[in-house]
Design a protein around this motif. Structure first.
Motif, short mmCIF file in Angstrom:
data_model
loop_
_atom_site.label_atom_id
_atom_site.label_comp_id
_atom_site.label_asym_id
_atom_site.label_seq_id
_atom_site.Cartn_x
_atom_site.Cartn_y
_atom_site.Cartn_z
N LEU A 164 47.33 -1.72 11.90
CA LEU A 164 46.55 -0.65 11.27
C LEU A 164 45.79 0.19 12.29
O LEU A 164 45.63 1.41 12.13
CB LEU A 164 45.54 -1.23 10.27
N PHE A 165 45.30 -0.50 13.34
CA PHE A 165 44.43 0.20 14.29
C PHE A 165 45.12 0.54 15.61
O PHE A 165 44.47 0.88 16.59
CB PHE A 165 43.15 -0.61 14.54
N GLY A 166 46.44 0.40 15.64
CA GLY A 166 47.17 0.85 16.82
C GLY A 166 47.15 -0.12 17.99
O GLY A 166 47.16 0.31 19.15
N GLY A 167 47.11 -1.40 17.69
CA GLY A 167 47.20 -2.39 18.76
C GLY A 167 45.98 -3.29 18.84
O GLY A 167 44.89 -2.93 18.40
N LEU A 168 46.19 -4.46 19.38
CA LEU A 168 45.14 -5.46 19.50
C LEU A 168 43.92 -4.93 20.25
O LEU A 168 42.77 -5.21 19.89
CB LEU A 168 45.67 -6.69 20.27
N ASP A 169 44.16 -4.15 21.31
CA ASP A 169 43.06 -3.71 22.15
C ASP A 169 42.15 -2.72 21.42
O ASP A 169 40.97 -2.59 21.76
CB ASP A 169 43.62 -3.08 23.43
N ASN A 170 42.70 -2.09 20.40
CA ASN A 170 41.89 -1.14 19.64
C ASN A 170 40.95 -1.82 18.64
O ASN A 170 40.17 -1.15 17.97
CB ASN A 170 42.79 -0.16 18.88
N LEU A 171 41.07 -3.14 18.52
CA LEU A 171 40.16 -3.83 17.59
C LEU A 171 38.75 -3.91 18.16
O LEU A 171 37.78 -4.07 17.41
CB LEU A 171 40.69 -5.24 17.28
N LYS A 172 38.64 -3.81 19.47
CA LYS A 172 37.34 -3.88 20.15
C LYS A 172 36.38 -2.87 19.54
O LYS A 172 36.68 -1.68 19.44
CB LYS A 172 37.57 -3.57 21.63
N GLY A 173 35.22 -3.38 19.11
CA GLY A 173 34.20 -2.48 18.58
C GLY A 173 34.36 -2.14 17.10
O GLY A 173 33.46 -1.56 16.49
N THR A 201 36.58 -12.51 16.09
CA THR A 201 35.54 -12.40 17.12
C THR A 201 36.10 -12.50 18.53
O THR A 201 35.45 -12.12 19.50
CB THR A 201 34.48 -13.51 16.94
N ARG A 202 37.32 -13.00 18.67
CA ARG A 202 37.89 -13.16 20.01
C ARG A 202 38.46 -11.86 20.55
O ARG A 202 38.82 -11.78 21.72
CB ARG A 202 39.01 -14.20 19.97
N PHE A 203 38.59 -10.90 19.66
CA PHE A 203 39.22 -9.65 20.09
C PHE A 203 38.20 -8.50 20.06
O PHE A 203 38.55 -7.35 19.86
CB PHE A 203 40.45 -9.37 19.22
N ARG A 227 30.11 -18.04 19.71
CA ARG A 227 30.50 -18.19 21.11
C ARG A 227 31.58 -17.17 21.46
O ARG A 227 31.51 -16.48 22.48
CB ARG A 227 31.01 -19.62 21.34
N PHE A 228 32.60 -17.05 20.61
CA PHE A 228 33.71 -16.13 20.90
C PHE A 228 33.23 -14.68 20.94
O PHE A 228 33.68 -13.88 21.76
CB PHE A 228 34.82 -16.27 19.86
N ALA A 229 32.31 -14.33 20.01
CA ALA A 229 31.79 -12.96 19.98
C ALA A 229 31.11 -12.64 21.31
O ALA A 229 31.31 -11.58 21.90
CB ALA A 229 30.84 -12.78 18.81
N ALA A 230 30.31 -13.60 21.78
CA ALA A 230 29.60 -13.41 23.05
C ALA A 230 30.61 -13.22 24.19
O ALA A 230 30.46 -12.34 25.05
CB ALA A 230 28.69 -14.61 23.32
N GLU A 231 31.64 -14.02 24.20
CA GLU A 231 32.64 -13.96 25.27
C GLU A 231 33.43 -12.66 25.26
O GLU A 231 33.82 -12.14 26.30
CB GLU A 231 33.63 -15.13 25.13
N SER A 232 33.71 -12.15 24.06
CA SER A 232 34.63 -11.01 23.96
C SER A 232 33.91 -9.66 23.97
O SER A 232 34.56 -8.61 23.96
CB SER A 232 35.45 -11.11 22.68
N GLY A 233 32.57 -9.71 23.92
CA GLY A 233 31.85 -8.46 23.84
C GLY A 233 31.76 -7.91 22.43
O GLY A 233 31.35 -6.78 22.21
#
Lengths: 382, 382, 382
Positions: A164-173, A201-203, A227-233
């Motif tokens: 939906l969002f054009g790739g895993l990396d676009n999930l950030k934020g 939260t990992r992505f 923990r994962f949220a903290a790690e992934s930003g």
């Protein structure tokens, strides 16, 4: 390096992000091959065994078609659903059905504190049998839903979000609202929300978990998500308002589940065979649910999301107000708008299963997929 | 010459020793190929049908994985377990499910005097259908446990004994104690002990059958065992003491079964639908069992065996004292020492099934196996 | 041109005669290949899914072996039989089990006015999912028996008639008696007689439908049969006497079915959950049946047929007097004479199913069959 090789897949949070990305990449490649009508058969013979300790149509089909896609014949082990077996029975049965088996898929989500434990007992028995030379191969155990996680579902959800969002990396934020929603039923497992908050939260997503008081998730999964949220930003917050969770959300996942305490008490009563008290528990749980009838995903709430157009996710079947019940998780209007999208979301599941089989059984799954693509054998020949 | 070609496999004692050796050799060759990860697929398509008139997990899996190993898809005929069907119903149904079927595996062990008869009715119907040209091929009937014999089990047991003692020929002169043992259940079929004493006596073993008064086997099988022992230079004796049977034994097989009279009465009552009397029969049978609580295979008894180290055999699941029940067939200590070995014993069963399919369907199974070995196609390709 | 390609097969009367001839030709070609021991495998992988909302042994086997013949793995969707599901549940489930499925076979014959409607709902859902790109392929829906038609049965009957009379074209002018017959059971579906009268009238047969007052078929099917008879130069008449129908008949099909009114009332009561009234309805229906005990196909009646030698047809299992009941559809003597022929009739069904799969999935099924014949791969290789 493929870290899943010869291993199991029980909880997404036991595996590193690179492994999860490899699962998604493989699932995508297999789905592309299948959509192009090309054969993904990699097994001449072999069994995919499923053990469903709870009723299942969708996940069962996903497992069976994932197995079939690769050439495995499926077989079901008919275990009683009410029985909580352990010890020698599990150890022996696991070995008895492992001799020519490549993968064992297990759904065991009825009893909090039991499902994951049972799956590990099976895996341990297979490991022992393999080390002793009893089993020529060590079948992989794949979690088809436990009390803790529902990884084939959450990975399909993730694949859907990525698309939906054009790739895993676009999930950030991006903001995801995983929210409790009302349903006129009780005892729905916690594994879906737990699987979602620990995975997204990992992505780098900003995951907000919303639920009424008393409907919290198992503590271990909350800690993991933090923990994962903290790690992934990304971020992970818990609120007690659906409206707050939906505010500016890019995606919403409104879904009913049972309070932890109800699930624990239910496990205790089922084990003790206290039928009368079980009925009382159900009455009480439904009465508690009914206090939160307004936890329904409807147009008013959707209007709060980013541009009023958040993606609506669900693992299906959804409790749709005025369609499958009088007061459900989602209004008919909202559901109908996203209905075909929820079907697409579900459509990734067979390929997630197939990818997990490929990664657990082959040292170099990428090479296998490339070989299939190059061979380009039609699935329907003549 | 392969005498099983186009035939059935219902009772081991209907076949000559050369045929039984061919089954074992084929099973061993298939197991070697499978352990080496090589494909044993010989069918492009085709069905392996099973009819289970009693609950089954292990034998069912063995049948299905044996079929799958060779490329057959399995299908189950859902017959009511309580019904004793004969005549036109059997004749017609057998034909109806035979059109594209290579093998029909049947378990029918609940009713003494019925199971073997039912399997023969199915075989006769298939024979008639084939001769009349209705069936293009004549499916093989394989006994997956009847009231008389359990040949896939006893052949797996024999394969296990051969592997423990360095080959079939080394069984000559070895002492095997097939002993009744206590279990807190009633109505276990007689087919396992009957299968064992009729088979092991053919390979020169000194077989001692031990049981309390009243727990004798079906006379036909005792006579058969006596005859075979005389022919092979082994021996067959019946005693009423577990200790005596265990004395200097090389292998022991302690296992519960029901008295013939109880099984016959049970058949009669089930047929008459006399539920109350069935419960009374169960009560009485359990009370009789309880008089022989000391028929337990434990360290003290094992100490009497040759060097205190007899091989422990069981068809699984065993009733293990303090594990699955309070007073069972075997002590936890004895069972745990041999546990992995009983798993190995069971592990031969899928290959016995596959070997029986190969021998009943192919004129020259040796040539088929050699061709598979030469082709050396990996079972998992890419 | 293959008009079935990418379509469904729900009612024979929705398809033109050329299409029906193509189905028969393909079935015959596949049966010839199978009888010659040659492989008909055209799918590397893929699923054939069945939904049985009524108990089934014969049709289930026919579907599964038809699928297996072509290389499809079968899977069963376990729907409750008592439930009449519609709307979103059907729509969603159909899509959920369609992702990797080539064909969905459905039996739903219990409720008059429901079965065909349900099958169309499934087909519509699949169509929508495919058009939206959710399903990469559109699975074919094949009617394995509905309230209106039983096309795999009637097409197998037609194939049998063609083989008895030396080809489809020889059916012209032959008289077929489709007659009600007595059975000590109630609630048998109408789909077999409806399927027969609507199909055989298309090939120029003189079809006579005989039944006692009140046992008429669904009006739509009678009209259809009349229309087809007019078009094909055959005839269609309805009489209330078995003897009249049998007079000079070339083939007879005596079979029990329930009155339309009973089936409609049964649907209503089942839906309302009125168990007591259902029992009353059964009592009444059996009492009405009992008034027509003399509707039995016996030697006296058979003597009226052409040369006393009409072909006896039945979809099996037949209620045979003094064999399966005390007063049935057919006397033991008549049945026994034609028993093997009824088996032959049934033997076409797996190939009808396979032909329907081939025609719905491949644009040019003739080319596929020719390719299989030319390849001449043995089904059992080594």
């Amino acid at each position: 390096m493929n870290r899943l090789h010869n291993g199991d897949f029980l909880l997404t949070w036991e595996h590193d992000v690179a492994t999860l990305r490899a699962v998604l990449d493989t699932a995508e490649a297999l789905e592309d091959l299948a959509r192009a009508g090309l054969s993904c058969r990699v097994f001449e013979t072999g069994l995919g065994l499923s053990i469903f300790r709870d009723h299942s149509t969708r996940t069962r089909y996903a497992f069976r078609s994932g197995c079939n896609l690769l050439g495995l014949m499926t077989e079901e082990l008919d275990e009683s659903t009410s029985q909580i077996a352990h010890g020698e029975t599990v150890r022996e049965t696991a070995t008895m059905v492992g001799f020519l088996t490549e993968v064992i898929g297990i759904r065991d989500d009825m009893f909090l504190g039991e499902g994951d434990r049972y799956q590990r007992e099976v895996a341990t028995a297979l490991e022992e049998g393999h080390k002793a030379g009893v089993l020529a191969q060590r079948p992989a155990v794949i979690n088809l839903q436990s009390d803790l996680d529902h990884p084939t579902q959450s990975m399909a959800d993730l694949m859907h979000l990525a698309s939906l969002f054009g790739g895993l990396d676009n999930l950030k934020g991006k903001k995801l609202a995983m929210s409790w929603a009302h349903s006129p039923s009780y005892g729905k497992p916690l594994s879906v929300p737990q699987g979602v908050v620990t995975l997204m939260t990992r992505f780098g997503m900003n995951v907000v978990l919303a639920h009424p008081p008393g409907y919290g998730l198992v503590e271990e999964t909350l800690e993991t998500a933090r923990r994962f949220a903290a790690e992934s930003g990304g971020s992970f917050t818990v609120v007690d308002s659906m409206a707050e969770a939906f505010q500016d959300a890019d995606a919403v996942y409104p879904k009913s589940w049972a309070p932890v305490m109800v699930m624990l008490e239910r496990t205790r009563l089922l084990r003790a065979g206290e039928t009368d008290k079980l009925k009382e528990l159900e009455r009480e749980a439904l009465a508690t649910n009914a206090r939160f009838l307004d936890w329904e995903c409807n147009d008013a709430l959707m209007a709060r999301t980013r541009g009023g157009k958040a993606a609506y996710l669900h693992c299906l079947p959804a409790d749709v107000t005025d369609v499958s019940c009088s007061a459900g998780e989602v209004s008919a209007a909202v559901f109908e708008r996203s209905r075909l999208d929820t079907y697409r979301e579900a459509g990734h599941k067979p390929f997630i299963v197939a990818a997990l089989i490929l990664l657990t059984r082959f040292a170099d799954p990428t090479e296998v997929v490339n070989r299939l693509a190059k061979a380009a054998r039609p699935r329907r020949a003549g």
